[in-house]
Design an enzyme around this catalytic site. Sequence first.
Site, PDB file in Angstrom:
ATOM      1  N   ASP A  13       0.803  -1.227   0.000  1.00 18.08           N
ATOM      2  CA  ASP A  13       0.000   0.000   0.000  1.00 18.08           C
ATOM      3  C   ASP A  13       0.835   1.275   0.000  1.00 18.08           C
ATOM      4  O   ASP A  13       0.428   2.307   0.528  1.00 18.08           O
ATOM      5  CB  ASP A  13      -0.957   0.022   1.209  1.00 18.08           C
ATOM      6  N   LYS A  16       1.809   2.160  -5.190  1.00 17.25           N
ATOM      7  CA  LYS A  16       2.345   1.641  -6.461  1.00 17.25           C
ATOM      8  C   LYS A  16       1.428   1.958  -7.641  1.00 17.25           C
ATOM      9  O   LYS A  16       1.887   2.371  -8.705  1.00 17.25           O
ATOM     10  CB  LYS A  16       2.544   0.113  -6.357  1.00 17.25           C
ATOM     11  N   GLY A  40      -4.663  -4.117  -3.807  1.00 17.41           N
ATOM     12  CA  GLY A  40      -5.645  -3.067  -4.072  1.00 17.41           C
ATOM     13  C   GLY A  40      -4.848  -1.837  -4.438  1.00 17.41           C
ATOM     14  O   GLY A  40      -4.189  -1.259  -3.581  1.00 17.41           O
ATOM     15  N   HIS A  41      -4.827  -1.517  -5.728  1.00 12.82           N
ATOM     16  CA  HIS A  41      -4.029  -0.385  -6.206  1.00 12.82           C
ATOM     17  C   HIS A  41      -4.965   0.740  -6.596  1.00 12.82           C
ATOM     18  O   HIS A  41      -5.776   0.601  -7.510  1.00 12.82           O
ATOM     19  CB  HIS A  41      -3.150  -0.825  -7.393  1.00 12.82           C
ATOM     20  N   GLN A 220       1.907  -5.947  -3.334  1.00 12.81           N
ATOM     21  CA  GLN A 220       2.374  -6.069  -1.942  1.00 12.81           C
ATOM     22  C   GLN A 220       3.680  -5.269  -1.765  1.00 12.81           C
ATOM     23  O   GLN A 220       3.893  -4.326  -2.507  1.00 12.81           O
ATOM     24  CB  GLN A 220       2.579  -7.548  -1.557  1.00 12.81           C
TER      25      GLN A 220
END
Length: 418
Positions: A13, A16, A40-41, A220
């Site tokens: 988080d 990225k 979750g981007h 990650q």
Amino acid sequence: MNVDVILGLQWGDEGKGKVVDVLTPNYDIVARFQGGPNAGHTLEFENQKYVLRSIPSGIFQQGKINIIGNGVVLDPALFKAEVEALEESGHPLTDRLFISKKAHLILPTHRLLDAAMEQSKGDSKIGTTGKGIGPTYTDKVGRNGLRVGDLFHNFEEKYKKATARHIEMLAQYDFEYDLEEIEAEWFAGVEKLKTFNIIDSENYINKSLVTGKVLAEGAQGSMLDIDFGSYPFVTSSNTICAGACTGLGIAPSKIGDVFGIFKAYCTRVGSGPFPTELFDEDGQQMRDVGREYGSVTGRPRRCGWIDLVALRYTVMINGVTKLVMMKSDVLDAFETIKACVAYNINGEETEDMPYDITENIEPVLVELPGWKTDMTKMQSEDEFPEEFNNYLSFLEEELGVPIAIVSVGPNRAQTIIR
Ligand code: GDP
Ligand code: IMO
Ligand code: MG
């Protein structure tokens, strides 16, 4: 041409997705190399917010090919939901999203096994995202996995065999489930998945490299890497730069720049050690201002000061050539900024990452003056306050790598390239 890599240097988080989106115009192809829908981007531009899980973050820049690489694990049901949400918002993908035949499939029973194993661990649970990541990679390494390419060869038989094995495993746990319901959704996902270009992505990428540039997107963070992270509180893939080689089929000699992304502070979601974690108002302020709640599970993220012992280690493991500092604006109101430069372990100081950081680690903190300025409006580095420049110089000296990009807000536009 080379493959540049973007990866997280902390516990995930870091931002990225935002940086991949910003840098995509410089590339022809964006390719995810590991992880799955545990990621979750988040991307924000033109008053819209998107959260991507399995689809690469280059998808919003026109005219680029995006690839889900062989190192990724894919859940067809979640993939379908992600694709449909994007289609509804005016972003059709079928002609520019390609998927590797060798990417492994997350089966409904992998998700159930993830949940059952976590439940059985009680207090020592990993705090996984519950997406079946661990069991899917376990099957991959155990040579029991099913790959996207299998969807076209005797799939029903292979699926039944794999599921029967998993049902036997589930019987060892005191765990109730309804497989039929999730199976229906999963098979609908498979049909959607089959409408995409499913390719030998390693060939496609290597051929493209003759004239084109590739950006490899990690998921990650390096402290969640299966080999070098805070084991066993990690994810089940190689999140580090080497993972881009195995996860896309790229030779190490083809790697160009490695962009290492970190927050101006540090967060972690799920269980596991976090030496600089704060349980006070400062931590709460980071959580509130930084909106530190998981984009996949909504869980509050644990917050703390930047950890330079961990960052030095992940810069080394990844061979980072350019640093990217995110969420600088979250610290705008702090009177002083703290940074952990060493660990004190039973009275002895070390700057190197120890084997285990679970117990008896006391962070050695230095204090720097805060910048007390609204960074979100900054347009160029000429406007940076002196204290902020001092923080950047301090980090560059500690980490030995230049900070090439500074992010001062969630929006695509709030990015300063130095
Ligand atoms: P990723 O998983 O590494 O892509 O990061 P996430 O998207 O899970 O988490 C980063 C969060 O911070 C997202 O909500 C972003 O919109 C947000 N964000 C990214 N950069 C900045 C920044 O510079 N400032 C602030 N305030 N938020 C940011
Ligand atoms: P992005 O790509 C933050 C964490 C989970 C858990 C551990 C194992 O958005 O940075 P898993 O479901 O992978 O078996 O969970 O890893 N985790 C993440 N934390 N960001 C992520 O992804 C994460 N993906 C997994 O919280 O502690
Ligand atoms: Mg995330």
